[in-house]
Write a protein that holds these residues in place. Structure first.
Motif, PDB file in Angstrom:
ATOM      1  N   GLY A 109       0.811  -1.263   0.087  1.00 41.30           N
ATOM      2  CA  GLY A 109      -0.080  -0.009  -0.011  1.00 41.30           C
ATOM      3  C   GLY A 109       0.773   1.295   0.011  1.00 41.30           C
ATOM      4  N   TRP A 110       2.072   1.357  -0.413  1.00 39.88           N
ATOM      5  CA  TRP A 110       2.974   2.289  -0.448  1.00 39.88           C
ATOM      6  C   TRP A 110       2.648   3.499  -1.657  1.00 39.88           C
ATOM      7  CZ3 TRP A 110       8.350  -0.219   0.345  1.00 39.88           C
ATOM      8  CH2 TRP A 110       8.478  -0.547   1.697  1.00 39.88           C
ATOM      9  N   PHE A 111       2.222   2.898  -2.829  1.00 43.77           N
ATOM     10  CA  PHE A 111       1.753   3.768  -3.899  1.00 43.77           C
ATOM     11  C   PHE A 111       0.370   3.665  -4.122  1.00 43.77           C
ATOM     12  CE2 PHE A 111       6.437   2.630  -4.103  1.00 43.77           C
ATOM     13  CZ  PHE A 111       6.995   4.045  -3.978  1.00 43.77           C
ATOM     14  N   PRO A 112      -0.109   4.696  -4.834  1.00 44.95           N
ATOM     15  CA  PRO A 112      -1.618   4.485  -5.384  1.00 44.95           C
ATOM     16  C   PRO A 112      -1.554   3.540  -6.496  1.00 44.95           C
ATOM     17  CG  PRO A 112      -0.703   6.555  -5.954  1.00 44.95           C
ATOM     18  CD  PRO A 112       0.362   5.903  -5.051  1.00 44.95           C
ATOM     19  N   VAL A 113      -2.801   3.153  -6.690  1.00 47.57           N
ATOM     20  CA  VAL A 113      -2.947   2.236  -8.161  1.00 47.57           C
ATOM     21  C   VAL A 113      -3.593   3.346  -9.051  1.00 47.57           C
ATOM     22  CG1 VAL A 113      -3.932   0.145  -9.126  1.00 47.57           C
ATOM     23  CG2 VAL A 113      -3.077   0.333  -6.678  1.00 47.57           C
ATOM     24  N   GLY A 114      -2.944   3.315 -10.199  1.00 49.20           N
ATOM     25  CA  GLY A 114      -3.805   3.889 -11.337  1.00 49.20           C
ATOM     26  C   GLY A 114      -4.068   5.446 -11.224  1.00 49.20           C
ATOM     27  N   GLN A 115      -3.060   5.974 -10.493  1.00 52.74           N
ATOM     28  CA  GLN A 115      -3.301   7.575 -10.205  1.00 52.74           C
ATOM     29  C   GLN A 115      -2.229   8.217 -10.597  1.00 52.74           C
ATOM     30  OE1 GLN A 115      -3.746   9.117  -6.250  1.00 52.74           O
ATOM     31  NE2 GLN A 115      -5.820   9.327  -6.681  1.00 52.74           N
ATOM     32  N   TRP A 116      -2.240   9.299 -11.513  1.00 49.88           N
ATOM     33  CA  TRP A 116      -0.914  10.037 -12.068  1.00 49.88           C
ATOM     34  C   TRP A 116      -0.567  11.080 -10.904  1.00 49.88           C
ATOM     35  CZ3 TRP A 116       3.408   9.324 -14.445  1.00 49.88           C
ATOM     36  CH2 TRP A 116       4.104  10.440 -14.931  1.00 49.88           C
ATOM     37  N   GLY A 117       0.599  11.300 -10.557  1.00 56.17           N
ATOM     38  CA  GLY A 117       1.099  12.174  -9.662  1.00 56.17           C
ATOM     39  C   GLY A 117       2.472  11.795  -9.290  1.00 56.17           C
ATOM     40  N   LEU A 118       3.114  12.569  -8.570  1.00 54.39           N
ATOM     41  CA  LEU A 118       4.415  12.402  -7.995  1.00 54.39           C
ATOM     42  C   LEU A 118       4.736  10.867  -7.175  1.00 54.39           C
ATOM     43  CD1 LEU A 118       7.257  13.595  -7.935  1.00 54.39           C
ATOM     44  CD2 LEU A 118       6.578  14.274  -5.769  1.00 54.39           C
ATOM     45  N   ARG A 119       3.562  10.622  -6.528  1.00 54.01           N
ATOM     46  CA  ARG A 119       3.691   9.258  -6.050  1.00 54.01           C
ATOM     47  C   ARG A 119       3.414   8.022  -6.998  1.00 54.01           C
ATOM     48  NH1 ARG A 119       2.021   7.108  -0.873  1.00 54.01           N
ATOM     49  NH2 ARG A 119      -0.111   7.502  -1.503  1.00 54.01           N
ATOM     50  N   SER A 177      -9.789   6.966 -15.506  1.00 50.21           N
ATOM     51  CA  SER A 177      -9.452   5.869 -16.674  1.00 50.21           C
ATOM     52  C   SER A 177      -8.493   4.753 -16.270  1.00 50.21           C
ATOM     53  CB  SER A 177      -8.865   6.958 -17.744  1.00 50.21           C
ATOM     54  OG  SER A 177      -8.398   6.149 -18.730  1.00 50.21           O
ATOM     55  N   ASN A 178      -8.984   3.530 -16.600  1.00 49.91           N
ATOM     56  CA  ASN A 178      -8.035   2.461 -16.471  1.00 49.91           C
ATOM     57  C   ASN A 178      -8.424   1.459 -17.411  1.00 49.91           C
ATOM     58  OD1 ASN A 178      -6.832   0.048 -15.507  1.00 49.91           O
ATOM     59  ND2 ASN A 178      -6.916   0.681 -13.308  1.00 49.91           N
ATOM     60  N   GLU A 179      -7.622   1.024 -18.253  1.00 46.38           N
ATOM     61  CA  GLU A 179      -7.934   0.192 -19.475  1.00 46.38           C
ATOM     62  C   GLU A 179      -7.335  -1.063 -19.457  1.00 46.38           C
ATOM     63  OE1 GLU A 179      -9.178   1.740 -23.277  1.00 46.38           O
ATOM     64  OE2 GLU A 179      -7.673   3.281 -22.967  1.00 46.38           O
ATOM     65  N   ASP A 180      -6.651  -1.408 -18.592  1.00 41.30           N
ATOM     66  CA  ASP A 180      -6.010  -2.560 -18.339  1.00 41.30           C
ATOM     67  C   ASP A 180      -6.734  -3.528 -17.377  1.00 41.30           C
ATOM     68  OD1 ASP A 180      -3.561  -4.322 -18.794  1.00 41.30           O
ATOM     69  OD2 ASP A 180      -3.350  -4.438 -16.636  1.00 41.30           O
ATOM     70  N   PRO A 181      -7.333  -4.694 -17.841  1.00 43.68           N
ATOM     71  CA  PRO A 181      -8.176  -5.538 -16.952  1.00 43.68           C
ATOM     72  C   PRO A 181      -7.581  -5.822 -15.799  1.00 43.68           C
ATOM     73  CG  PRO A 181      -8.249  -6.492 -19.296  1.00 43.68           C
ATOM     74  CD  PRO A 181      -6.950  -5.130 -19.105  1.00 43.68           C
ATOM     75  N   ASN A 182      -6.169  -6.174 -15.664  1.00 42.35           N
ATOM     76  CA  ASN A 182      -5.504  -7.037 -14.463  1.00 42.35           C
ATOM     77  C   ASN A 182      -5.575  -5.589 -13.503  1.00 42.35           C
ATOM     78  OD1 ASN A 182      -5.002  -9.249 -15.206  1.00 42.35           O
ATOM     79  ND2 ASN A 182      -3.094  -8.863 -16.500  1.00 42.35           N
ATOM     80  N   ALA A 183      -4.868  -4.241 -14.072  1.00 45.52           N
ATOM     81  CA  ALA A 183      -4.755  -3.372 -13.280  1.00 45.52           C
ATOM     82  C   ALA A 183      -6.117  -2.854 -12.730  1.00 45.52           C
ATOM     83  CB  ALA A 183      -4.060  -2.151 -14.177  1.00 45.52           C
ATOM     84  N   GLN A 184      -7.019  -3.015 -13.369  1.00 47.26           N
ATOM     85  CA  GLN A 184      -8.708  -2.716 -12.887  1.00 47.26           C
ATOM     86  C   GLN A 184      -8.671  -3.560 -11.515  1.00 47.26           C
ATOM     87  OE1 GLN A 184     -11.259  -3.074 -15.851  1.00 47.26           O
ATOM     88  NE2 GLN A 184     -10.774  -1.495 -17.158  1.00 47.26           N
ATOM     89  N   VAL A 185      -8.337  -4.850 -11.420  1.00 50.36           N
ATOM     90  CA  VAL A 185      -8.650  -5.765 -10.465  1.00 50.36           C
ATOM     91  C   VAL A 185      -7.926  -5.372  -9.392  1.00 50.36           C
ATOM     92  CG1 VAL A 185      -8.770  -8.243  -9.618  1.00 50.36           C
ATOM     93  CG2 VAL A 185      -9.595  -7.648 -11.904  1.00 50.36           C
ATOM     94  N   LEU A 186      -6.553  -5.167  -9.586  1.00 53.07           N
ATOM     95  CA  LEU A 186      -5.577  -4.743  -8.574  1.00 53.07           C
ATOM     96  C   LEU A 186      -5.947  -3.351  -7.934  1.00 53.07           C
ATOM     97  CD1 LEU A 186      -2.182  -5.512 -10.265  1.00 53.07           C
ATOM     98  CD2 LEU A 186      -3.474  -6.832  -8.548  1.00 53.07           C
ATOM     99  N   ALA A 187      -6.641  -2.408  -8.546  1.00 49.61           N
ATOM    100  CA  ALA A 187      -6.989  -0.957  -8.273  1.00 49.61           C
ATOM    101  C   ALA A 187      -7.943  -1.241  -7.056  1.00 49.61           C
ATOM    102  CB  ALA A 187      -7.432  -0.170  -9.202  1.00 49.61           C
ATOM    103  N   PHE A 188      -8.982  -2.453  -7.353  1.00 47.05           N
ATOM    104  CA  PHE A 188      -9.957  -2.779  -6.845  1.00 47.05           C
ATOM    105  C   PHE A 188      -9.487  -3.182  -5.268  1.00 47.05           C
ATOM    106  CE2 PHE A 188     -13.217  -5.575  -5.038  1.00 47.05           C
ATOM    107  CZ  PHE A 188     -14.258  -4.852  -4.509  1.00 47.05           C
ATOM    108  N   LYS A 189      -8.596  -4.236  -5.447  1.00 49.45           N
ATOM    109  CA  LYS A 189      -8.087  -4.780  -4.326  1.00 49.45           C
ATOM    110  C   LYS A 189      -7.278  -3.797  -3.271  1.00 49.45           C
ATOM    111  CE  LYS A 189      -7.757  -9.495  -5.694  1.00 49.45           C
ATOM    112  NZ  LYS A 189      -7.017 -10.621  -6.211  1.00 49.45           N
TER     113      LYS A 189
END
Lengths: 334, 675
Positions: free
Chosen positions: A191-201, B286-298
């Motif tokens: 949980g150190w970095f955000p997922v799918g979010q653009w920015g410095l981190r 915006s998130n177009e990668d199916p795997n990344a979508q699941v990881l983002a949810f997790k």
């Protein structure tokens, strides 16, 4: 130096022109109709025809010339001179409407993302790719040079062999494997970095993923250069003067060993900045790399040509900057 | 040495300058990943499901569907009540006084003129709306479309010069005049909107709930439309849908839209029914990668993944089934109560596997036959013979495809229209899996044991497991019928081209319904339908469909439509229905409520209530017990008297038809990646 700059700038339109012609010819040959969605309901045939006509998509020569005309700004200049722009503004004012915005370099509409112009898309995506590429190069230089120096100071030691092994892995592993693993470990588990979010981190993990192959190559370059220079006469002299070893290695040997790295950094930075489709997709980075692939798949001609034109121009200017910088750093080069 | 650091310093400066100034926005009350990036928020131009989903949050039409009701009841929207004339041809809508446009914080009343303007936009050929055809139900809609198209063509054919530009200039004024004269759309006054139809259309109210029939704010949109003085065409510039300019009247307003990054919505403080909205902000990254979508949810960053399309999604679904198996007794007891599947999850012991949800969707996967007498290469087409098509249909083991190949809980389909998805419609039985009967039919058609049959080719595009389905079907035909089969895998654009030109024998296909009427599927088989890739054309089918169109008794009409479907799924088989699509979602049932499990699969996200956040009632919202499949009720008789209802009364369309604004598109979820 000034001669070099003028010469390169004069070559620029020629090179871009060749790239434009080649790309458009290839993109035009892609099967399918640019108006069509890849999936979904088909608009009536009359609508498709009208749209093709409106965008000059029904004739290659007309599209070739009109796009060039709009994109290079010659149309804008001509409209200003002939007064067509003023005429349009008057027509709009007559019916009480806002004057339509005309850009100097008009790269056209996106056929896939109907609400967006190609100018806007590039304007949004380009800085992201540049920042990501720059950050990746920064990381690559730090890791690469560090590993290279460690390996060269004690050749064939455990440290040398392990950096070598890591470098090999860095080059061989595809970025979707590295990327997904990093994402899983550092974002999902720790949980150190955000997922799918653009920015410095949010930029750290994609930058690391993107940097690994470059870091590995830089490590090899540095190690070779260091080994070569550490055995040279001027190093023996430095040691004989009684300089501390760290100063010998970092100041005298590294300074010379870094030059090949610097010359590699030019094209490497350009490559990193063209964005990686895979890295952008895995980390959902809103960069320009995705448009290179998606635009072609969608046959979004305006977007393909816009991205290619802007990018090729940028790369030529970028290479020029690197060359100038290189001469300035090492004045021995002519 | 110092100079050596300059390039590195330059890189660092670039990074800092760009990234440090680009701050991510704070977490919204509800964050979800849409099934793809929004292509357009232009109400009349949108056709993708993800676009329509956002449009329904930003704009409000005359009426809307209750997606959390098993009958998909029509609810009042901008119109607080309406009357339908005795002949079913004239609809008069009375607009509410408190419906406002949010003009950058200032309320401006939504008027009947706004609807007239927006609907005219939808009809105009210049707009090139994918749904232009829906407006042809309105009196004169078709004729006006044709008139305008012809005018534009005539001008385009004229030699350029003064005569042409004069005519082009005059065309717009003439068009406005013609529209008022020809088309049955009338703003009687600011708050009365009258629509006349070509013929009684039972599902017209449901269409009014479809996003393409929503209004736009004319003072804004008009600024982006300019008649081109050279061609007379209405030049429509994009741009009014950007966050800085757009004007909305829906439950939410557009706070920001960053391309390929994020769409962000805030609750509209001027919306008339704002008290029912239980979330203040919505973020759609915006998130177009199916795997990344699941990881983002997790990782907890996402509340709802609206389209799980990873290659391993069948294993995710298997996890959920394993979880149900562990609590079988309790699960079956809850199931027997007819509870909403999400509510069942809430009552079972908490487990992360509860976050997986599989709902049947309003779409069908099928295989097309080319029905033309000749193939593109000039050979005789054996599939022109309905007996052969029937034989092929009866020899595909759909059960195996649904369970072994797909394995995400799909139900096999023997009909085109998903069973029990439309109230009052009784689906025909369709053909069973019967290889013996199939062999007999093939022998009857002149190919005993498959001898002498040409090599069959199955056309499909190279994504989303179409290859596996094609392989399974090929194996069945080879083994059951003894015919040789080849697989032809193509790139999506080539695939589409081949479909369009009938350059195939058998191809993969799929269809999702737009609105709650059988015609949303059955129109596919009309001779002149633009999406009839099969080129199936049967006078009997045409006759049935025409008869249904002019039938005013809803029950009789449904019966005729069922006869029409029986013809295509039991006798003529221009396609083989394989299975009904499913929708796989990820969301925590203890946190998110208001996602509909109705087989129509429209999600109205202004109905979302995050549980335990202190906003809204925090009482779970979902289908009432007994939901899931639409209840089978005989259609009610159309009322003879004009029906007048008060505000907030739950109105039911005359024949219980339900509509939804799902999109037509072959869903990315079900079929897999776009591209």
């Amino acid at each position: 130096m000034i001669g070099l700059i003028t010469r390169r700038l004069l070559q620029l339109p020629l090179i871009v022109g060749v790239i434009y012609t080649l790309t458009l010819t290839l993109a035009w040959a892609v099967p399918g109709n640019p108006i069509d969605n890849p999936e979904g309901r088909r608009p009536p045939a009359a609508v498709v025809e009208a749209m093709l006509r409106q965008y000059n998509l029904d004739s290659f020569p007309r599209f070739y010339l009109s796009y060039l005309d709009n994109a290079t700004g010659t149309k804008w200049v001509r409209d200003q001179v002939t007064g067509r722009a003023a005429e349009r503004a008057a027509a709009a004012a007559e019916v009480g409407q806002a004057v339509p915005i005309r850009r100097v370099f008009d790269l056209g509409p996106s056929l896939q993302y109907e609400d967006w112009g190609v100018n806007q898309i590039i304007q949004d995506a380009l800085p992201v790719s540049i920042a990501l590429g720059a950050m990746a190069m920064l990381i690559a230089v730090i890791i690469g040079v560090g590993a290279g120096v460690v390996g060269a100071v004690r050749p064939n030691s455990v440290a040398d062999i392990s950096t070598l092994a890591v470098a090999l892995i860095g080059i061989s592993l595809p970025s979707f494997v590295v990327g997904t693993t990093l994402l899983l470990v550092f974002s999902v588990w720790l949980g150190w970095f955000p997922v799918g979010q653009w920015g410095l981190r949010g930029a750290v993990l994609p930058a690391i993923t993107l940097s690994l192959p470059f870091a590995a190559y830089i490590a090899r370059l540095t190690r070779m250069g260091m080994l070569e220079h550490l055995g040279a006469d001027f190093i023996r002299t430095a040691r004989a003067k009684g300089l501390p070893e760290s100063r010998v290695v970092l100041k005298h040997a590294l300074k010379n060993a870094f030059l090949p790295v610097l010359s590699y950094m030019g094209p490497a930075t350009a490559m990193a900045m063209t964005g990686s489709f895979v890295v952008e997709r895995v980390f959902t980075v809103p960069g320009i790399g995705q448009h290179f692939v998606n635009a072609v798949l969608n046959k979004d001609l305006f977007l393909i040509m816009g991205v290619v034109l802007v990018y090729s121009t940028m790369l030529i200017l970028f290479n020029l900057t690197v060359d100038v910088l290189y001469r300035w750093v090492d004045p021995r080069i002519e | 040495m110092g100079r050596l650091f300059v390039p590195i310093g330059l890189l660092a400066a670039i990074v800092i300058a760009i990234i440090a100034t680009d701050r991510p926005s704070p977490r919204a009350d509800f964050t979800f990943i849409n099934r793809g990036d929004v292509a357009t928020l232009d109400v009349q131009k949108a056709s993708w499901m993800q676009d329509l989903r956002v449009i329904r949050m930003l704009f409000e039409g005359l009426v809307k569907n209750d997606v959390l009701d098993s009958d998909y009841t029509i609810l009042p929207g901008v119109a607080e009540r309406w009357e339908i004339s005795e002949d079913g041809l004239t609809y008069t809508f009375h607009l509410r006084a408190d419906a406002f446009w949010n003009v950058h914080g200032k309320p401006v009343a939504v008027t009947a003129h706004d609807f007239a303007y927006a609907w005219r936009r939808g009809i105009l050929p210049d707009t090139a709306s994918d749904y232009a055809g829906q407006f042809h139900l309105i009196r004169g809609g078709r004729a006006f479309y044709d008139w305008r198209t012809q005018q534009l063509d005539e001008i385009a054919a004229m030699p350029s010069g003064a005569a042409r530009s004069d005519r082009a200039r005059a065309l717009w004024a003439l068009t406005e005049l013609k529209f008022n004269e020809m088309v049955g759309i009338r703003a009687v006054d600011d708050r009365t909107f009258r629509v006349e139809l070509e013929r009684p259309t039972a599902y017209f109210l449901d269409l009014c709930a479809f996003a393409v029939f929503y209004p736009v704010y004319p003072p804004l949109v008009r600024q982006y439309e300019l008649p081109d003085p050279a061609t007379g065409r209405l030049d429509q510039q994009p741009g009014w849908t950007m966050a800085e300019t757009i004007v909305c009247n829906g439950p939410f307003r557009l706070d920001s839209w960053r391309f390929k990054r994020e769409v962000r919505l805030e609750k509209n403080a001027l919306y008339w029914d704002r008290d029912s909205i239980a979330i203040d902000s919505v973020s759609i990254p915006s998130n177009e990668d199916p795997n990344a979508q699941v990881l983002a949810f997790k990782s907890g960053a996402i509340d709802w993944v609206s389209d799980v399309s990873t290659p391993y999604r069948r294993f995710i679904v298997a996890d959920k089934l394993a979880y149900y198996a562990e609590h079988r007794e309790q699960y079956e007891e809850l199931l027997a109560q007819g509870l909403d599947p999400v509510e069942i999850d809430r009552r079972l012991p908490p487990d992360p596997r509860q976050n997986i949800h599989t709902f049947p969707a309003f779409g069908t996967y099928f295989l097309n036959f080319n029905c033309l007498p000749k193939l593109v290469d000039g050979r005789d087409n054996p599939f022109a013979d309905p007996r052969i098509r029937r034989a092929f249909a009866m020899s595909v083991d759909k059960e195996r495809i649904a369970t072994k190949v797909r394995g995400t809980g799909e139900r096999i389909a023997n009909t085109l229209i998903p069973r029990n998805s439309i109230a009052g419609y009784e689906s025909p039985a369709g053909l069973p899996y019967d290889p013996d009967a199939a062999r007999k039919l093939l022998a009857e058609a002149g190919y005993p044991g498959g001898r002498g049959f040409i090599t069959v080719e199955i056309l499909f595009n190279k994504d989303a497991g179409h290859d596996l389905i094609a392989q399974a079907a090929a194996k069945d035909w080879q083994e059951n019928l003894g015919v040789p089969v080849l697989l032809a895998q193509k790139e999506i654009k080539v695939f589409r081209n081949d479909l369009k030109n009938q350059n195939f024998m058998i191809s993969r296909a799929g269809w999702f319904g737009d609105y709650g009427d059988p015609t949303t599927f059955l129109d596919l088989n009309r001779c002149d339908d633009g999406n009839n890739d099969r080129k199936y054309c049967s006078p009997r089918y045409e006759e049935l469909m025409d008869r249904a169109a002019s039938e005013t008794d809803p029950a009789k009409r449904m019966a005729i439509l069922a006869d029409a479907e029986r013809l295509v799924v039991e006798e003529d088989l221009p396609f083989i229905p394989i299975f009904q699509y499913v929708q796989v979602y990820l969301f925590d049932p203890h946190k998110v409520s208001g996602i509909s499990s109705h087989p129509r699969q429209q999600q109205d996200l202004f109905r979302i209530d995050m549980l335990g956040d202190g906003k809204g009632s925090d009482i779970p919202r979902g289908l009432p017990p007994g939901g899931g499949d639409v209840k089978r009720k005989p259609p009610e008789q159309q009322s003879a008297k004009p029906a007048e209802q008060s505000i907030r009364s739950r109105l039911r369309p005359p024949d219980l038809m339900i509509c939804r604004s799902a999109n037509v598109l072959l869903s990315r979820a079900a079929i897999g990646g776009r591209a």
